[in-house]
Scaffold this active site. Structure first.
Site, PDB file in Angstrom:
ATOM      1  N   CYS A   2     118.060 116.072  41.901  1.00  0.00           N
ATOM      2  CA  CYS A   2     118.237 116.786  40.632  1.00  0.00           C
ATOM      3  C   CYS A   2     118.015 118.289  40.774  1.00  0.00           C
ATOM      4  O   CYS A   2     117.365 118.742  41.707  1.00  0.00           O
ATOM      5  CB  CYS A   2     117.239 116.254  39.619  1.00  0.00           C
ATOM      6  SG  CYS A   2     117.302 114.478  39.457  1.00  0.00           S
ATOM      7  N   ARG A  28     123.002 120.009  45.937  1.00  0.00           N
ATOM      8  CA  ARG A  28     121.966 118.992  46.060  1.00  0.00           C
ATOM      9  C   ARG A  28     122.506 117.593  45.773  1.00  0.00           C
ATOM     10  O   ARG A  28     121.830 116.605  46.068  1.00  0.00           O
ATOM     11  CB  ARG A  28     120.824 119.297  45.072  1.00  0.00           C
ATOM     12  CG  ARG A  28     120.132 120.600  45.364  1.00  0.00           C
ATOM     13  CD  ARG A  28     119.412 121.118  44.141  1.00  0.00           C
ATOM     14  NE  ARG A  28     118.136 120.487  43.934  1.00  0.00           N
ATOM     15  CZ  ARG A  28     116.979 121.002  44.331  1.00  0.00           C
ATOM     16  NH1 ARG A  28     116.963 122.153  44.939  1.00  0.00           N
ATOM     17  NH2 ARG A  28     115.858 120.391  44.100  1.00  0.00           N
ATOM     18  N   ASN A  99     112.568 116.727  37.364  1.00  0.00           N
ATOM     19  CA  ASN A  99     112.887 116.218  38.712  1.00  0.00           C
ATOM     20  C   ASN A  99     111.703 115.400  39.189  1.00  0.00           C
ATOM     21  O   ASN A  99     110.570 115.692  38.813  1.00  0.00           O
ATOM     22  CB  ASN A  99     113.073 117.370  39.705  1.00  0.00           C
ATOM     23  CG  ASN A  99     114.320 118.174  39.419  1.00  0.00           C
ATOM     24  OD1 ASN A  99     115.117 117.808  38.559  1.00  0.00           O
ATOM     25  ND2 ASN A  99     114.481 119.262  40.146  1.00  0.00           N
ATOM     26  N   GLY A 100     111.971 114.446  40.090  1.00  0.00           N
ATOM     27  CA  GLY A 100     110.858 113.711  40.698  1.00  0.00           C
ATOM     28  C   GLY A 100     110.761 112.304  40.166  1.00  0.00           C
ATOM     29  O   GLY A 100     111.710 111.773  39.578  1.00  0.00           O
ATOM     30  N   LYS A 487     113.873 115.459  70.484  1.00  0.00           N
ATOM     31  CA  LYS A 487     113.841 116.718  69.715  1.00  0.00           C
ATOM     32  C   LYS A 487     113.502 117.891  70.623  1.00  0.00           C
ATOM     33  O   LYS A 487     114.115 118.949  70.540  1.00  0.00           O
ATOM     34  CB  LYS A 487     112.808 116.665  68.573  1.00  0.00           C
ATOM     35  CG  LYS A 487     113.168 115.874  67.368  1.00  0.00           C
ATOM     36  CD  LYS A 487     114.231 116.468  66.474  1.00  0.00           C
ATOM     37  CE  LYS A 487     115.610 115.980  66.834  1.00  0.00           C
ATOM     38  NZ  LYS A 487     116.070 114.730  66.321  1.00  0.00           N
ATOM     39  N   GLU A 490     116.500 118.716  72.869  1.00  0.00           N
ATOM     40  CA  GLU A 490     117.619 119.308  72.137  1.00  0.00           C
ATOM     41  C   GLU A 490     117.347 120.755  71.740  1.00  0.00           C
ATOM     42  O   GLU A 490     118.197 121.614  71.880  1.00  0.00           O
ATOM     43  CB  GLU A 490     117.869 118.531  70.837  1.00  0.00           C
ATOM     44  CG  GLU A 490     118.499 117.194  71.005  1.00  0.00           C
ATOM     45  CD  GLU A 490     118.854 116.593  69.650  1.00  0.00           C
ATOM     46  OE1 GLU A 490     117.923 116.296  68.876  1.00  0.00           O
ATOM     47  OE2 GLU A 490     120.043 116.432  69.355  1.00  0.00           O
ATOM     48  N   HIS A 506     104.302 101.872  85.485  1.00  0.00           N
ATOM     49  CA  HIS A 506     105.419 101.320  86.258  1.00  0.00           C
ATOM     50  C   HIS A 506     106.340 102.420  86.776  1.00  0.00           C
ATOM     51  O   HIS A 506     107.494 102.135  87.103  1.00  0.00           O
ATOM     52  CB  HIS A 506     106.192 100.312  85.402  1.00  0.00           C
ATOM     53  CG  HIS A 506     105.325  99.175  84.945  1.00  0.00           C
ATOM     54  ND1 HIS A 506     104.993  98.126  85.772  1.00  0.00           N
ATOM     55  CD2 HIS A 506     104.674  98.957  83.777  1.00  0.00           C
ATOM     56  CE1 HIS A 506     104.190  97.293  85.104  1.00  0.00           C
ATOM     57  NE2 HIS A 506     103.981  97.781  83.905  1.00  0.00           N
ATOM     58  N   LYS A 605     127.230 118.474  65.711  1.00  0.00           N
ATOM     59  CA  LYS A 605     126.579 117.704  64.634  1.00  0.00           C
ATOM     60  C   LYS A 605     127.182 116.306  64.536  1.00  0.00           C
ATOM     61  O   LYS A 605     126.466 115.331  64.368  1.00  0.00           O
ATOM     62  CB  LYS A 605     126.719 118.459  63.307  1.00  0.00           C
ATOM     63  CG  LYS A 605     125.965 117.825  62.149  1.00  0.00           C
ATOM     64  CD  LYS A 605     124.465 117.926  62.332  1.00  0.00           C
ATOM     65  CE  LYS A 605     123.681 117.200  61.267  1.00  0.00           C
ATOM     66  NZ  LYS A 605     122.306 116.884  61.702  1.00  0.00           N
TER      67      LYS A 605
HETATM   68  O1  M6R Z   1     125.757 111.292  62.706  1.00  0.00           O
HETATM   69  P1  M6R Z   1     124.989 110.265  63.510  1.00  0.00           P
HETATM   70  O2  M6R Z   1     123.691 109.888  62.897  1.00  0.00           O
HETATM   71  O3  M6R Z   1     125.827 109.055  63.819  1.00  0.00           O
HETATM   72  O4  M6R Z   1     124.673 110.976  64.879  1.00  0.00           O
HETATM   73  C1  M6R Z   1     124.082 110.282  65.930  1.00  0.00           C
HETATM   74  C2  M6R Z   1     123.614 111.225  67.007  1.00  0.00           C
HETATM   75  O5  M6R Z   1     124.690 111.962  67.518  1.00  0.00           O
HETATM   76  C3  M6R Z   1     122.557 112.198  66.484  1.00  0.00           C
HETATM   77  O6  M6R Z   1     121.450 111.524  65.963  1.00  0.00           O
HETATM   78  C4  M6R Z   1     122.082 113.130  67.614  1.00  0.00           C
HETATM   79  O7  M6R Z   1     121.340 112.405  68.541  1.00  0.00           O
HETATM   80  C5  M6R Z   1     121.292 114.287  67.025  1.00  0.00           C
HETATM   81  N1  M6R Z   1     121.641 115.494  67.694  1.00  0.00           N
HETATM   82  C6  M6R Z   1     119.819 114.060  67.113  1.00  0.00           C
HETATM   83  O8  M6R Z   1     119.051 115.142  66.732  1.00  0.00           O
END
Ligand code: M6R
Length: 610
Positions: A2, A28, A99-100, A487, A490, A506, A605
């Site tokens: 909202c 949003r 909102n909420g 994370k 990346e 292991h 993305k």
């Molecule tokens: O759009 P999706 O959730 O299908 O994407 C999957 C992966 O490509 C995505 O999670 C990727 O690993 C990201 N860069 C993680 O931060």
């Protein structure tokens, strides 16, 4: 999600300013919109379902002239999208937008009904308008009435209120993770859910904090605590350029998205948890007979979504007692999977466009499985092709590395596990109530966890030059360790490995060397001792341990160089909470190294090729 807008000034432009603000809040997501303006001393309310053009065209026929008003875009939580459920809600002379989520909505509604209140909507916000109206009828002014009314509310909310009988002010209040700010002008003031909404009008803003009330008049703003103690809040001068404005004042989209997690979670669970004793998941169209006969569930996903799937498997097997497999979507087709019409296939994807996940879904469906997609993007390929869809309502995720969509996916899987268990008749009503209550508390715990930002930054500074990191976890902590390592890789391009902590001996133990940072996810009481014994093994070989533990843990500092304490919570929620400081760790190390956090090199993305 909202959006709130309000205006009070001298010229009769309330309607135009509100519509303009609502347009800026469209990103949003919403399903209906409305506004209330005081015209010639009388409340005039117009609400419509669907996009803002519908509201605009309704107002074109009968424009509202007035110098004070409030407007809202609603994203349904309590009750379906409809004109009656759209805000503002009016009771007596009072109009409220909010909102909420009001957690004690049912109790309050029953109490108000018992006192003769008649409800026109299914919303929790209407409750607030009646509570304020009751106080007004006892002779209180608007500010005092709002203050008295909100004492009855449990939950996280931001509200704005106007009143025919008190036509010279807007009263706002906030509690929990729903932002509300005031923009200060010359003889006019603006209210909004975020700063970019009011930037065309003013760059001077006041930000309301939790448990605060604001009284907004043409000549100025007073802020007090819920108890009425005055607060001298300094104004902020906003200097953002248009791109910064889109980032809502954060330095990067990823930072904004990390901080949006309380809202992403509450928007994802809210509409499904309107009742204390059942989950509303009619949207995923699960046939009870099909669920009772299920032979198994297959999750498919890539990257971060696969990590959510690993947590989903634990949730589904533990709660619904159905055998569950989770595959990397890119591998699924190549193992000749044994799916039938008695299997359910759950593709998990933020974008809904990941080529491997689409391929895996098509393959599973061709084998006869029924598909239920978890996705954040409407009209994406996965949502169009799946038999049914559970939408996460995390809002647009711009940062290439996923953050808020991961935590939203985990709560989505938790809700699905509970629904499956309910349909199979294996959840006692008490257990279901407890689960619902705990899920409703989660956004607040996430909010609290966000307070670790500077603490994690200090830890990041210590380890910023490390060339490798190891992340370890067990049970729910294992997928968290994988996600923490992903994370870090990346965002900062630092080599990081995530491992099940029991696997350390292991192989990975060979990597441990002087100063190697090892992040241990140790906020899971059922496996704490085992995970901590790995920490001891790491330190015995010269490694540095960063332990994520539950608040109140007095033992971990004996075994760790650095401790990050997250709120105590049921273990599945603990996984969500432990993920957040790991997102922060990656973010801080990356910014210290100067990498491009929002668009890391080589990454996309949506990975739309196999
Ligand atoms: O759009 P999706 O959730 O299908 O994407 C999957 C992966 O490509 C995505 O999670 C990727 O690993 C990201 N860069 C993680 O931060």
């Amino acid at each position: 999600m909202c959006g709130i807008v309000g205006y009070i000034g001298h010229s009769e432009r309330a309607q135009d300013v509100i519509l303009d603000g609502l347009r800026r809040l469209e990103y949003r997501g919403y399903d209906s919109a409305g506004l209330a303006v005081l015209q010639d001393g009388k409340l005039r309310v117009v609400r419509t379902v669907g996009k803002l053009v519908n509201l605009e065209s309704a107002l074109r026929d009968v424009p509202l002239g007035g110098t004070i008003g409030i407007g809202h875009t609603r994203w349904a939580t309590h009750g379906k999208p409809s004109e009656q459920n759209a805000h503002p809600h009016v009771a007596g002379t009072v109009a409220v937008i909010g909102n909420g989520i009001i957690e004690n909505f049912h109790t309050l509604r029953e109490e108000l009904s018992g006192r003769g209140c008649e409800f026109k909507s299914d919303t929790d916000t209407e409750i607030i308008s009646h509570l304020i109206d009751e106080q007004r009828k006892q002779g209180k002014g608007l500010l005092a009435a709002v203050r008295a009314a909100i004492q009855h509310l449990d939950g996280s909310y931001a509200i704005a209120v106007i009143d025919e009988e008190d036509p010279e002010e807007i009263v706002i209040a906030k509690n929990g993770g729903n932002p509300i700010i005031v923009g200060l002008g010359e003889g006019e003031q603006f209210v909004a859910s975020d700063i970019p909404t009011i930037l065309p009008y003013t760059r001077t803003v006041l930000i309301l904090h939790d448990e605060e009330i604001g009284r907004i008049r043409r000549e100025g703003v007073e802020i007090t605590t819920f108890e009425g103690a005055p607060i001298a809040r300094e104004t902020r001068h906003i200097q953002w350029d248009p791109v910064q404005a889109e980032k809502g004042g954060y330095d990067r989209f990823m930072q904004k998205e990390i901080f949006e997690q309380p809202r992403a979670i509450s928007d994802t669970i809210g509409p499904r948890l309107q009742n204390e004793d059942r989950i509303d998941l009619d949207e995923i169209e699960l046939d009870p007979g099909f669920v009772r006969n299920l032979q198994g569930i297959q999750l498919v996903a890539c990257g971060t979504a696969w990590h959510a799937g690993l947590l989903g498997r634990l949730l589904i097997e533990r709660i619904a007692r159905i055998r569950c497999d989770v595959d990397l979507a890119s591998e699924f087709r190549y193992r000749d999977p044994l799916l039938t019409a008695e299997h359910m296939l759950i593709p998990i994807s933020q974008s809904g466009e990941t080529a491997d996940t689409i391929g895996a879904m098509r393959h599973g469906m061709a084998l006869g499985a029924r598909s239920l997609a978890i996705c954040n993007v409407h009209e994406s390929t996965i949502t169009r092709e799946a038999n049914s869809v559970f939408y996460t309502h995390a809002g647009p995720e711009i940062g290439v590395a996923s953050s808020k969509c991961f935590t939203a996916q985990v709560v989505a899987l938790h809700l699905i596990a509970l629904e499956l268990a309910s349909l199979r008749g294996i959840l006692t009503p008490d257990r279901l109530r407890d689960e619902i209550e705990a899920l409703r508390r989660l956004p607040r715990l996430v909010e609290e966890t966000l307070g670790l930002w500077s603490h994690v930054e200090a830890i990041a500074r210590k380890y910023v030059n490390a060339r490798d990191f190891l992340f370890l976890g067990r049970g729910y902590g294992f997928p968290v360790a994988l996600e923490g390592a992903l994370k870090l890789k990346e965002l900062s391009y630092v080599h990081a490995e995530g491992y099940a902590s029991g696997e350390m001996k292991h192989g990975p133990i060979a990597l441990i060397d002087d100063g190697l940072p090892v992040v241990i996810v140790a906020n899971q009481p059922s496996v704490y001792q085992k995970v901590i014994s790995n920490a001891q093994e790491v330190r015995a070989r010269g490694g540095a341990v960063i332990a994520v533990v539950e608040q109140g843990n007095r033992d971990a500092s004996n075994h760790a160089d650095d401790v990050i304490a997250v709120p105590a919570a049921p273990e599945a929620h603990g996984a969500v909470l432990a993920t957040i400081p790991l997102q922060m760790l990656a973010y801080h190390i990356a910014t210290m190294k100067g990498t491009d956090v929002d668009q890391p090199r080589n990454l996309a993305k949506s990975v739309t090729v196999e």
